[in-house]
Every structure is written in structure tokens, then in C-alpha cells.
Scaffold this active site. Sequence first.
Site, PDB file in Angstrom:
ATOM      1  N   GLY A 222      -0.497  -6.015 -12.222  1.00  0.00           N
ATOM      2  CA  GLY A 222      -0.626  -5.145 -12.932  1.00  0.00           C
ATOM      3  C   GLY A 222      -1.129  -4.594 -14.230  1.00  0.00           C
TER       4      GLY A 222
ATOM      5  CB  CYS B 142      -1.617  -0.104   1.042  1.00  0.00           C
ATOM      6  SG  CYS B 142      -2.048   1.813   1.218  1.00  0.00           S
TER       7      CYS B 142
HETATM    8  C1  LIG Z   1      -8.692   2.023  -5.393  1.00  0.00           C
HETATM    9  C2  LIG Z   1      -7.959   1.365  -5.159  1.00  0.00           C
HETATM   10  C3  LIG Z   1      -7.195   1.152  -3.466  1.00  0.00           C
HETATM   11  C4  LIG Z   1      -6.954  -0.375  -3.599  1.00  0.00           C
HETATM   12  N1  LIG Z   1      -6.034  -0.596  -2.230  1.00  0.00           N
HETATM   13  C5  LIG Z   1      -5.886  -1.569  -1.937  1.00  0.00           C
HETATM   14  C6  LIG Z   1      -5.798  -2.254  -0.898  1.00  0.00           C
HETATM   15  O1  LIG Z   1      -6.517  -3.230   0.011  1.00  0.00           O
HETATM   16  N2  LIG Z   1      -5.183  -3.429  -0.768  1.00  0.00           N
HETATM   17  C7  LIG Z   1      -3.805  -4.024  -1.224  1.00  0.00           C
HETATM   18  O2  LIG Z   1      -2.958  -5.366  -1.715  1.00  0.00           O
HETATM   19  N3  LIG Z   1      -3.882  -3.347  -2.598  1.00  0.00           N
HETATM   20  C8  LIG Z   1      -5.132  -1.763  -2.775  1.00  0.00           C
HETATM   21  N4  LIG Z   1      -5.021  -1.081  -4.287  1.00  0.00           N
HETATM   22  C9  LIG Z   1      -3.253  -2.219  -4.459  1.00  0.00           C
HETATM   23  C10 LIG Z   1      -4.302  -3.471  -6.115  1.00  0.00           C
HETATM   24  O3  LIG Z   1      -5.085  -4.277  -5.693  1.00  0.00           O
HETATM   25  C11 LIG Z   1      -3.598  -3.811  -7.418  1.00  0.00           C
HETATM   26  O4  LIG Z   1      -2.245  -3.879  -6.658  1.00  0.00           O
HETATM   27  C12 LIG Z   1      -3.155  -2.057  -8.277  1.00  0.00           C
HETATM   28  O5  LIG Z   1      -4.445  -1.806  -8.655  1.00  0.00           O
HETATM   29  C13 LIG Z   1      -2.314  -2.964  -9.772  1.00  0.00           C
HETATM   30  O6  LIG Z   1      -3.574  -3.636 -10.290  1.00  0.00           O
HETATM   31  P1  LIG Z   1      -4.324  -3.483 -11.721  1.00  0.00           P
HETATM   32  O7  LIG Z   1      -3.423  -3.019 -12.376  1.00  0.00           O
HETATM   33  O8  LIG Z   1      -4.879  -4.883 -12.151  1.00  0.00           O
HETATM   34  O9  LIG Z   1      -5.292  -2.370 -11.622  1.00  0.00           O
HETATM   35  C14 LIG Z   1      -5.730  -0.765  -4.582  1.00  0.00           C
HETATM   36  C15 LIG Z   1      -5.435  -0.008  -5.754  1.00  0.00           C
HETATM   37  C16 LIG Z   1      -6.712   0.293  -5.804  1.00  0.00           C
HETATM   38  C17 LIG Z   1      -7.151   1.825  -7.721  1.00  0.00           C
END
Ligand SMILES: Cc1cc2nc3c(=O)[nH]c(=O)nc-3n(C[C@H](O)[C@H](O)[C@H](O)COP(=O)(O)O)c2cc1C
Length: 328
Positions: A205, A103
Site C-alpha cells: 500500500g 477486494c
Molecule cells: C485497478 C486495481 C485492481 C486491483 N485488483 C486486485 C485483485 O484482483 N486482487 C487483489 O488482491 N488486489 C487487487 N487490487 C489491490 C492491489 O493489489 C493493492 O493491494 C493496492 O493497489 C494497494 O497497493 P498499491 O498502493 O501499491 O497500489 C487492485 C488494485 C487496483 C488499483
Amino acid sequence: MKILLAPMDGLTDSYARDILTSIGGFDLCVTEFLRVTDTLFPQRVFYRRCPELNPEEPQAISHTPSGIPVFLQLLGSDPQAMAENAAKAASLGSQGIDLNFGCPAKTVNRREGGASLLKYPERIYQLVQSVRQAVPEQIPVSAKMRLGYDDPSLAMENALAIANGGANWITIHARTKLDGYRPPAYWETLAPVREALAIPVIANGEIWSVEDYLLCRERSQCEDVMLGRGAMVTPDLALQIKYQTGQLSHEHYKPLNWADMVKHLEQLYLLMSANTALKERYIAPRLKLWVKWLMPTYTQAEELFIELKKIRDARDAIKLIQESSRSC
Ligand SMILES: Cc1cc2nc3c(=O)[nH]c(=O)nc-3n(C[C@H](O)[C@H](O)[C@H](O)COP(=O)(O)O)c2cc1C
């Protein structure tokens, strides 16, 4: 191949988990993070973060109504408090515990949680180990990390710390904390980690399409992935990936059109309206938020959002959403 639904604070709550897993293609969900400081939380805190743990809910404990397991995610830096809360979650029936080392939020990092721990592989090892020891053997413990804090130089060391601490698998968001959410994701950096680790590595990602999945798989050498924002934009992305890679047969795959998606938004409205603890004023913003995420996939969502953003009342919002499917 396994596809996990990413934890996204404010987006993939129990309602979104319910809807996305009912659409299909997902094998596992992880809750948004529960921040642990130095106390053992009472049961209601666990139920708030992960309503699927509540035995009063109709589905099997720690599963979505479609039967997909849900892991509770913990974030913190105190090994004892993390271990105690993990043990409590396990005793409430959590199917698994995921630990957050990714995070980027300032408030979280100031207190040395989330991505800031990536500067200290030894502390990561201790955290994973103490949680692993506190949780019954049959309950998996997983961890989610970024490549690093400012740079990826400790990525391998951190991944090894997680594996040596006893985690069952590891998800890697292929960017550093400094990279934030800026593309690209450095999928190729996961390949040597996957090669070095005996536990599964799940790539995460920037997977927005089936093409992205295929490229990510080729570069990272990881077959399993976690989908985040891509699942909000294209709710049947996991199904599409499984279909295009031959994991799902023709009979089990039907593209999700706008009329289908409207039915899922109606379901979201009904689920939220049925929750008496949820304030009415949260419902319309929540519907608008998802419609906005859907805009890159559905032109109807784009047109709808122009009208929808003027509306405050939840009933008016859902009426407008329903009308958008009748006119298509
Ligand atoms: C609005 C938002 C909230 C997120 N909250 C968390 C979370 O609570 N815990 C976590 O491990 N990752 C959190 N992430 C990261 C996502 O789990 C993920 O790793 C990140 O969005 C990259 O993946 P993506 O490109 O498929 O979105 C969050 C991402 C976003 C955009």
C-alpha cells in the site's frame, strides 16, 4: 528481501507481468482474482486468468517469460469450491495459490467474498485451512488481506486465522475496505502483526518511491513488500529499491529512461497483436492506459498522452509512441 508484483484487475495481466518482470526486481507475481462461486472451473478458465499456466505458451508453466513464478489468486467464500479450484490450479502446475480477502468491489462483497470476509475470522480460517489441505504440501498457499472492513479492530485476529489455517505467508494492504485507496496506508499497524506471526508478513500500500519503501520498512518492520500502482507509474521501482538497498550491484542497475520504456510499450503492442483471440479495438486503449499511468514519472508521457487520447487505431497509437522516443 522479496518484492512481489500486486494483482490489479485490468492492469497487471499476463502482458504487464511479462513486461514488468523483464524490467526486473520482482520475485513473484500474483494474478488478478478468479472469482469462485460454487463450481469447479474448466481448464480454459484457469488459462484465461493465468495464461502462464497454458503449456502451449513458450515459457515454463506458471512463470513469466523472465522466469518469475506466478501464483493464481482465488476469491470466494465457499471452502469446498475454493479447495476444489485450488487443487485444480495446482494440478495444472500453478506455483502457488493466493487467496483474496481484500477486494472492496460491491459485487464481490455482496456475495461475501473479498474484504467482506474480514468481519468473520473463523470463516477466513476455514477457507485457508480447506485450501491448504487440498493443495500438495510443496505448493505454497498465501493470502492477501486488508486491515479490516470498516475498522482495523480484527486485523490481528484475521492475520492469526490466516496463519493458523496454514498459509505460508500473508500480504497485508495497510488500509481497511472503508479506506478504499485513500492515502495514507497505515504501515505502522503491521508491526505488531509481524511480531505475533511466525510466517512472513508482506507490506502493501502506497509505495511509490524508494523513500516510501524505506519508511514503510521502518514503520511496518516488514522487509518484504508488494508493489501495485507504483509499479505501473515507475516500472523499474522494484529494481530501484533493490539497487538503493544494496541488493543489486551497480552493473545490474540502469535507470529506465523514456526510450527504454517505449521499447517495452512496443513489446506490449506486439504481444497483444500476436494474440488472435484479443480484439483489435482493445489494443489502443490498453496502450493509452499505461502511457497515462506513466505520466507522473515521464514528462514525455504527459505530452504524448495529449495526442494519443485522440487516436483509436492501434497501429497509429504505437507509431505515435515510437515517435515520442525519437524526439527526445
Ligand atoms: C485497478 C486495481 C485492481 C486491483 N485488483 C486486485 C485483485 O484482483 N486482487 C487483489 O488482491 N488486489 C487487487 N487490487 C489491490 C492491489 O493489489 C493493492 O493491494 C493496492 O493497489 C494497494 O497497493 P498499491 O498502493 O501499491 O497500489 C487492485 C488494485 C487496483 C488499483
